[in-house]
Design an enzyme around this catalytic site. Structure first.
Site, PDB file in Angstrom:
ATOM      1  N   GLU A   6      34.350  32.217  21.357  1.00 56.34           N
ATOM      2  CA  GLU A   6      35.491  32.271  20.435  1.00 56.34           C
ATOM      3  C   GLU A   6      36.390  33.453  20.723  1.00 56.34           C
ATOM      4  O   GLU A   6      37.618  33.365  20.630  1.00 56.34           O
ATOM      5  CB  GLU A   6      34.971  32.335  18.990  1.00 56.34           C
ATOM      6  CG  GLU A   6      36.044  32.146  17.917  1.00 56.34           C
ATOM      7  CD  GLU A   6      36.681  33.450  17.450  1.00 56.34           C
ATOM      8  OE1 GLU A   6      37.646  33.386  16.672  1.00 56.34           O
ATOM      9  OE2 GLU A   6      36.222  34.538  17.859  1.00 56.34           O
ATOM     10  N   GLU A   7      35.778  34.581  21.091  1.00 58.78           N
ATOM     11  CA  GLU A   7      36.535  35.828  21.231  1.00 58.78           C
ATOM     12  C   GLU A   7      37.416  35.861  22.481  1.00 58.78           C
ATOM     13  O   GLU A   7      38.224  36.774  22.640  1.00 58.78           O
ATOM     14  CB  GLU A   7      35.579  37.025  21.251  1.00 58.78           C
ATOM     15  CG  GLU A   7      34.751  37.210  19.978  1.00 58.78           C
ATOM     16  CD  GLU A   7      35.569  37.656  18.781  1.00 58.78           C
ATOM     17  OE1 GLU A   7      36.801  37.791  18.918  1.00 58.78           O
ATOM     18  OE2 GLU A   7      34.985  37.859  17.707  1.00 58.78           O
ATOM     19  N   HIS A  63      30.820  31.013  15.232  1.00 57.73           N
ATOM     20  CA  HIS A  63      30.715  31.377  16.646  1.00 57.73           C
ATOM     21  C   HIS A  63      29.661  32.461  16.855  1.00 57.73           C
ATOM     22  O   HIS A  63      29.430  33.327  16.005  1.00 57.73           O
ATOM     23  CB  HIS A  63      32.068  31.781  17.226  1.00 57.73           C
ATOM     24  CG  HIS A  63      32.636  33.092  16.764  1.00 57.73           C
ATOM     25  ND1 HIS A  63      32.312  34.291  17.352  1.00 57.73           N
ATOM     26  CD2 HIS A  63      33.539  33.392  15.801  1.00 57.73           C
ATOM     27  CE1 HIS A  63      32.980  35.274  16.772  1.00 57.73           C
ATOM     28  NE2 HIS A  63      33.726  34.752  15.815  1.00 57.73           N
ATOM     29  N   ASP A  90      33.940  31.962   9.415  1.00 59.41           N
ATOM     30  CA  ASP A  90      34.198  33.170  10.204  1.00 59.41           C
ATOM     31  C   ASP A  90      34.302  34.344   9.229  1.00 59.41           C
ATOM     32  O   ASP A  90      33.968  34.216   8.057  1.00 59.41           O
ATOM     33  CB  ASP A  90      35.480  33.008  11.024  1.00 59.41           C
ATOM     34  CG  ASP A  90      35.459  33.786  12.335  1.00 59.41           C
ATOM     35  OD1 ASP A  90      34.931  34.933  12.342  1.00 59.41           O
ATOM     36  OD2 ASP A  90      35.963  33.285  13.350  1.00 59.41           O
ATOM     37  N   ASP A  99      30.917  40.108  13.036  1.00 58.33           N
ATOM     38  CA  ASP A  99      31.872  39.072  13.440  1.00 58.33           C
ATOM     39  C   ASP A  99      31.299  38.393  14.689  1.00 58.33           C
ATOM     40  O   ASP A  99      31.385  38.957  15.777  1.00 58.33           O
ATOM     41  CB  ASP A  99      33.236  39.696  13.717  1.00 58.33           C
ATOM     42  CG  ASP A  99      34.270  38.720  14.244  1.00 58.33           C
ATOM     43  OD1 ASP A  99      34.008  37.504  14.254  1.00 58.33           O
ATOM     44  OD2 ASP A  99      35.356  39.186  14.667  1.00 58.33           O
ATOM     45  N   HIS A 154      36.320  44.064  14.539  1.00 53.48           N
ATOM     46  CA  HIS A 154      36.452  44.387  15.963  1.00 53.48           C
ATOM     47  C   HIS A 154      36.266  45.881  16.236  1.00 53.48           C
ATOM     48  O   HIS A 154      36.918  46.458  17.109  1.00 53.48           O
ATOM     49  CB  HIS A 154      37.800  43.900  16.524  1.00 53.48           C
ATOM     50  CG  HIS A 154      37.829  42.429  16.779  1.00 53.48           C
ATOM     51  ND1 HIS A 154      38.650  41.849  17.716  1.00 53.48           N
ATOM     52  CD2 HIS A 154      37.119  41.409  16.236  1.00 53.48           C
ATOM     53  CE1 HIS A 154      38.449  40.536  17.725  1.00 53.48           C
ATOM     54  NE2 HIS A 154      37.524  40.256  16.825  1.00 53.48           N
TER      55      HIS A 154
END
Length: 338
Positions: free
Chosen positions: A199-200, A60, A222, A169, A307
């Site tokens: 995706e998030e 992603h 990922d 990420d 994150h």
């Protein structure tokens, strides 16, 4: 370009969920004119080479971020989340608001001298604001409601092949797909790299991206949890020890076993990631349910501080992930064409 240069270019591109066009442009530029690209209305980007048995590789493109919700009378910018940033990271963070031009600011925080006990918990989004040093009238000339906000871009080379950036990420996964495509020359099958959007915010792009493509199998790429002293080792991989091959009830066991075999046969370091329950938290969850079902596996790059604005990966893990993908495609194509 070196792997480090690819990662620098990808992490420099701004791409919060729903606004991934800068990342798409960077991918197209890195791969170059020798590749052809298509896209869909959702913002997914596809690069397909070869013909025959169809293997899709997915990563992603979007990043966690924030979105402008309002501008207060005294010029502060109120925000809401766009994806899942860690609330603990908000206070005193440097950010950029991507309005008519980049507007830099800081998320306001209360000095410790003025804090009460209740002020020491992680704040909710409605409790914070961005200070851009402007009046409301000045801010409104550059900033509109709905503008995306990201943490300050950073790219720091660390020791032992590790590097830190705010959006590894899943730009590290995107880099692995790019490297894998370059390693697969004239593939004896059909290979599609899907650089998926959103995706998030609920694995949205991947829900539609594989639809109608007549895909025979998919490997999603990922990041997953890299070990630090605050983590349980059984829940994590270790940086520098290779890609993490996922084992889960929802992942195809045959593809997973083949990935293990390829890693062993090609002397690629790897780690096993066992995930209980009925989900992996990645695009693999929804791709496997596309149409009448697509056989799907998962390979993850170990990453520390997911994150957060200081995510860390090992360059060698990215390169070994690419090698695992390319060697898998070559071996799998040989099997189906035998």
């Amino acid at each position: 370009m070196t792997t480090e240069e690819i990662l620098y270019k990808l992490t420099s591109a701004v791409g919060p969920s729903g606004a991934e066009e800068n990342v798409i442009a960077a991918i197209s530029e890195i791969l170059g004119d020798e590749y052809e690209f298509t896209s869909d209305s959702f913002g997914n980007l596809f690069c397909t080479v070869g013909e025959g048995y169809h293997i899709m590789l997915d990563a992603h493109t979007d990043e966690i971020g924030m979105v402008v919700k309002s501008i207060t009378e005294d010029g502060f910018i109120k925000i809401d989340k766009c994806g899942g940033p860690d609330n603990r990271m908000l206070l005193a963070s440097e950010v950029s608001i991507w309005g008519k031009e980049e507007v830099k600011g800081v998320i306001s925080t209360l000095p410790p001298h003025l804090q009460k006990d209740d002020d020491k918990k992680a704040p909710d989004f409605d409790e914070v604001a961005i200070d851009v040093g402007m009046t409301k009238e000045e801010a409104e000339k550059l900033i509109s409601l709905g503008d995306r906000v990201t943490f300050r871009r950073n790219f720091s080379k660390l020791l032992n092949n590790q590097l830190s950036a705010s959006v590894l990420d899943d730009r590290s996964g995107v880099a692995a797909l790019i490297l894998a495509l370059k390693q697969i020359q004239n593939p004896p099958c059909k290979v599609t790299a899907m650089f998926s959007a959103q995706e998030e915010v609920g694995i949205r792009g991947a829900k539609v991206g594989a639809y109608g493509k007549n895909v025979d199998e998919v490997i999603a790429v990922d990041v997953s949890f890299g070990y630090t002293p605050m983590c349980k080792k059984t829940d994590c991989g270790e940086l520098g020890k290779g890609p993490m091959i996922g084992v889960s009830a929802i992942l195809d066991r045959d593809i997973t076993d083949r990935l293990f075999e390829v890693a062993k046969d090609c002397d690629i370091p790897y780690q096993t990631e066992v995930m209980g329950g009925g989900r992996t938290g990645t695009n693999a969850d929804v791709i496997s349910l596309t149409e009448s079902g697509i056989k799907t596996a998962l390979v993850s790059i170990p990453e520390k501080y997911m994150h957060s604005p200081i995510e860390v990966v090992d360059i060698k893990d990215v390169e070994n992930t690419a090698k695992l993908l390319s060697q898998y495609v070559i071996k799998r194509a040989g099997e189906v064409n035998a």
